[in-house]
Every structure is written in C-alpha cells, then in structure tokens.
Scaffold this motif. Sequence first.
Motif, PDB file in Angstrom:
ATOM      1  N   GLY A 181      43.519  57.593  44.210  1.00 28.40           N
ATOM      2  CA  GLY A 181      43.051  57.067  45.483  1.00 28.40           C
ATOM      3  C   GLY A 181      42.905  55.557  45.507  1.00 28.40           C
ATOM      4  O   GLY A 181      42.478  54.995  46.523  1.00 28.40           O
ATOM      5  N   THR A 182      43.265  54.868  44.425  1.00 29.47           N
ATOM      6  CA  THR A 182      43.174  53.409  44.415  1.00 29.47           C
ATOM      7  C   THR A 182      44.320  52.822  45.231  1.00 29.47           C
ATOM      8  O   THR A 182      45.493  53.082  44.943  1.00 29.47           O
ATOM      9  CB  THR A 182      43.238  52.860  42.977  1.00 29.47           C
ATOM     10  OG1 THR A 182      42.189  53.440  42.211  1.00 29.47           O
ATOM     11  CG2 THR A 182      43.084  51.344  42.981  1.00 29.47           C
ATOM     12  N   PRO A 183      44.014  52.014  46.246  1.00 28.79           N
ATOM     13  CA  PRO A 183      45.098  51.481  47.084  1.00 28.79           C
ATOM     14  C   PRO A 183      45.937  50.430  46.363  1.00 28.79           C
ATOM     15  O   PRO A 183      45.402  49.615  45.605  1.00 28.79           O
ATOM     16  CB  PRO A 183      44.345  50.827  48.263  1.00 28.79           C
ATOM     17  CG  PRO A 183      42.947  51.345  48.199  1.00 28.79           C
ATOM     18  CD  PRO A 183      42.684  51.645  46.757  1.00 28.79           C
ATOM     19  N   LEU A 184      47.212  50.443  46.603  1.00 27.05           N
ATOM     20  CA  LEU A 184      48.088  49.373  46.152  1.00 27.05           C
ATOM     21  C   LEU A 184      47.588  48.029  46.670  1.00 27.05           C
ATOM     22  O   LEU A 184      47.750  46.994  46.011  1.00 27.05           O
ATOM     23  CB  LEU A 184      49.515  49.637  46.649  1.00 27.05           C
ATOM     24  CG  LEU A 184      50.566  48.553  46.407  1.00 27.05           C
ATOM     25  CD1 LEU A 184      50.836  48.391  44.910  1.00 27.05           C
ATOM     26  CD2 LEU A 184      51.850  48.878  47.161  1.00 27.05           C
ATOM     27  N   ALA A 185      46.958  48.056  47.820  1.00 28.52           N
ATOM     28  CA  ALA A 185      46.433  46.830  48.427  1.00 28.52           C
ATOM     29  C   ALA A 185      45.435  46.120  47.527  1.00 28.52           C
ATOM     30  O   ALA A 185      45.267  44.899  47.619  1.00 28.52           O
ATOM     31  CB  ALA A 185      45.774  47.156  49.769  1.00 28.52           C
ATOM     32  N   ASP A 199      44.126  36.393  45.430  1.00 30.39           N
ATOM     33  CA  ASP A 199      43.013  35.600  44.924  1.00 30.39           C
ATOM     34  C   ASP A 199      43.467  34.675  43.797  1.00 30.39           C
ATOM     35  O   ASP A 199      43.044  33.521  43.701  1.00 30.39           O
ATOM     36  CB  ASP A 199      41.894  36.523  44.447  1.00 30.39           C
ATOM     37  CG  ASP A 199      40.684  35.748  43.950  1.00 30.39           C
ATOM     38  OD1 ASP A 199      40.016  35.091  44.764  1.00 30.39           O
ATOM     39  OD2 ASP A 199      40.422  35.784  42.727  1.00 30.39           O
ATOM     40  N   LYS A 200      44.362  35.174  42.933  1.00 28.89           N
ATOM     41  CA  LYS A 200      44.875  34.355  41.831  1.00 28.89           C
ATOM     42  C   LYS A 200      45.615  33.131  42.351  1.00 28.89           C
ATOM     43  O   LYS A 200      45.631  32.075  41.706  1.00 28.89           O
ATOM     44  CB  LYS A 200      45.807  35.181  40.942  1.00 28.89           C
ATOM     45  CG  LYS A 200      45.150  36.352  40.228  1.00 28.89           C
ATOM     46  CD  LYS A 200      44.253  35.890  39.102  1.00 28.89           C
ATOM     47  CE  LYS A 200      43.714  37.069  38.307  1.00 28.89           C
ATOM     48  NZ  LYS A 200      42.773  36.615  37.241  1.00 28.89           N
ATOM     49  N   GLY A 223      38.791  46.481  47.444  1.00 28.02           N
ATOM     50  CA  GLY A 223      38.249  45.540  46.479  1.00 28.02           C
ATOM     51  C   GLY A 223      39.325  45.110  45.507  1.00 28.02           C
ATOM     52  O   GLY A 223      40.421  45.683  45.468  1.00 28.02           O
ATOM     53  N   GLU A 224      39.036  44.100  44.712  1.00 30.44           N
ATOM     54  CA  GLU A 224      40.008  43.620  43.739  1.00 30.44           C
ATOM     55  C   GLU A 224      40.060  44.556  42.536  1.00 30.44           C
ATOM     56  O   GLU A 224      39.081  45.229  42.199  1.00 30.44           O
ATOM     57  CB  GLU A 224      39.664  42.201  43.284  1.00 30.44           C
ATOM     58  CG  GLU A 224      39.828  41.164  44.376  1.00 30.44           C
ATOM     59  CD  GLU A 224      39.747  39.740  43.844  1.00 30.44           C
ATOM     60  OE1 GLU A 224      39.911  39.557  42.617  1.00 30.44           O
ATOM     61  OE2 GLU A 224      39.526  38.826  44.652  1.00 30.44           O
TER      62      GLU A 224
END
Length: 443
Positions: free
Chosen positions: A409-413, A421-422, A435-436
């Motif tokens: 369920g972790t989004p590719l986003a 952010d990098k 989230g990151e």
Amino acid sequence: MVITKMALPRRTFIRGMGATLALPLLDAMMPAMSALGRPAPRFAAIYCGNGATMDAWTPPTEGAGFPFSPTLTPLERFREQTLVFTGLDNFQATDQGDTGGQHPRAAPAFMSCVHPKQTEGADVQAGTTIDQLIARQVGADSKLMSLELALDRNDVVGACDHGYACAYMNSMSWKTPTLPLPAETNPRFVFERLFGSGDTAEARLARSREDRSILDGLAAEITRLRGRLGRRDGVKLSEYLDGIRDVERRIATIEASNSDVDLPPRPAGAPATFREHAELMFDLQVLAFQADITRVCSFMLARENVNRSYPEIGLPEAHHAMSHHGNNPEKMTAFAKLNTYHVDTLAYFIDKLHATPDGDGTLLDHAVVLYGSGMSDGNTHNNYSVPVVVVGGRDLPLKGNRHLKYAKGTPLANLSLTLLDKFGVKIEQFGDSTGELDLLSGM
C-alpha cells in the motif's frame, strides 16, 4: 567570444556560423563557481512500458549487499550507486471507474502520481510530472529547462486506447496538468536543438546534407580557447568535442543509409535498430548534461502498448504481445530476456555518466536516474509493486547498494516526493503521497 582571464564563467559559449556551443565544466571555471559549491544536480527519468517478468526482476533478499536479480544484472557494476525498490504502488494508474485504459494511464500516473482523466478530446488532464517540478527548481538558468525524448512513433493523434487520447501514451512529461510535452524521436532534430547549425530551418537542412561538422565553423574560437586552458581542461575539451563529432557522424551515417532504403514510415534520421537508436539518444542526453544545456531529461525507452519487435536478440514477437504471456513459463522467460535487454541499454547510459568527469566527481555523482514502468505484471495490467530503480545521486545524498522493500500500500508518489525534496522542491504532497520514504540516505 573573447577570453580575458582563466576563471571562465560557468555559462561560457563559443559561437560561429549558425552554431552556439556550450562548454563542459572545466577546471578553469571552478574559481568562478567557488561560491556555488558542487555542480548543479541533474535528473533523468527513463520509462519502459508494459511491465516486467517480476520474478526475474525482483532481488531475492532485501537490504545492503543484495544479490542482483537476473534482469537487473547489467546494473551490478554500479552496485554502490544503485537503489532497487519493491512494494511501491502506481495506484493512480488503476481502473477507478474507467472503461479500460490501463496502458494510457500508466506512464502519466508513474510520473505525476495523478489519475489521468478519461477523454478522447483535447481536454486531457493528468498532473505536473516530477521532472518538470525539478526542472523549475534547478533548470531556470539552463539553455533548455528540460529535454523530452522517445524512441517509438508518437505522431498518432486522436483516440489510442479505450477512450483515452493518444497524448497520454505519447507523453510521459507534463508541464502542467493539462499540457503534455511532446517527445522528440529524431536524433538529428535533438542535435540541432542542442547545438544549432544554422540561423534558419533552410540553413540547418542544407548543412545536414553537407559533409562537415558544426565544429568546422568554430575552429578559430576553439583554437583560441585551447591556448588559455591547462592540460586537464584541454583533455576534457577534446573528449567533449570528440563526443559531438561522433554523434554527428552516426547521425549522418544513419541518414545516408535511410536515403537508399525503402523503410517503413518513421522520422528521417532514426536508426534501424532499437539499440542504435537508444544509444544515440542517450549520448545526446550525456552531451546535454555535460555542457549544462539542460539539467533534466525524460526518455520513453519503450512506449506502452508498443508493437516493436527485437529480432536482433532473437525476439521476433512484439513487445506488448510478449507482456501478455498467459503465465506460460517459456513466454515469461522470453519477456524477462527483453526486460534484461532494456536494463542493459540503461546500463550503457549509466556507464557514460559514470565515465564523464564533472567538477569534483562524475556526471553520475551529480545525477539521479529514475528508471521504471507504470505496470508490474503486464499480463494482467497490474499497477501494484511496480519495477523501479534509482541510480546515482551521491551528492544529494543517496546511499546505494540496497534493495528497499516497503509495506503493502505504499504509494509510488512517496518516492517521487522524496526525490523532489532531494532536489530542493519543498512541497507537502505530490499526487497521492502519504509522506517521504525513509532509508534512501542510509540505514
């Protein structure tokens, strides 16, 4: 151009008849750059449609020092700068009440993490893509804010698949949610865009038919420049100019062969084989990065639903058809062979970046290369746990030599948000991000 001191500005050009040549980063530019620190970061997004044979793609163990999977083996020599991700869902490409359209949604969703609007008309809508947000941040003072490339024919317009406009499959980069950016497939046109070769379209066409280089018109300026450079800079300049000549020569050879053979419709100047075409486009991207013409590239290595075959490696069946293997072991093995071939082609680009000096390191040290597909299993059009690899980014910093697996369920986003952010793009959310990602800079 008149050079009056050794500390050259970073944005130094030499100009001649119809050509404006940006220079690579030279030691003589470092004093002028001292306040800026390291060279500007670069970003390349490379997309390969139709998914992968995931059993052959996914490394068998997690963490540092993981064994490379068969498909990813071509990247093993870049182990220390490679991150492999498992468990990232391209959820926005899934069917959310639409009728079909798995292929048109895959690439725009992979890059924007927004569900594309189903339409056959001009009212297309997805989301601003990661490359364009990075380009706004790092590319404002470049000649080109970004460069969009592709290999497969993309001049088809109208409806392409299940009520979706062709723009969704033709474009992986979107400047705004309603403005897809066209990708160039012709190496000649890319070269002219980067370096120019005439003040008018007619002049550029005429020069392309002559047996001479754009560098011929810059000979006097190049000679003057050499006289002011140290030995290391002289070597760097020679390698850069040799790279330009090599690309010109290959383009000219291709165009000459195309003029004598009755080929199916495609842009003039496109090589006959996938590998020749891809390597030429990768070389152009390296030159663009090296000369700081652009800091952001997107490249559709293989389009969704594409019918290209690969007889040169013993795969006569079309790419899209191969992805629908019906779980037949022999067909899955053949598809894995194609996936590996694509990764091996990617490794050509990584090797070029790794071999090109740039400031205190190489282009690869200062670049992030994102490679992946908007589908995992192309046989079922599955958009969960899609294949994704990031290479490079030493100075951002990214810590390689790891296979990172995330919870279901972790989004590719979340990966996109972290990479943004990098690059200094500070936003709270990107697409469906929650989230990151942790672990990218170390464990």
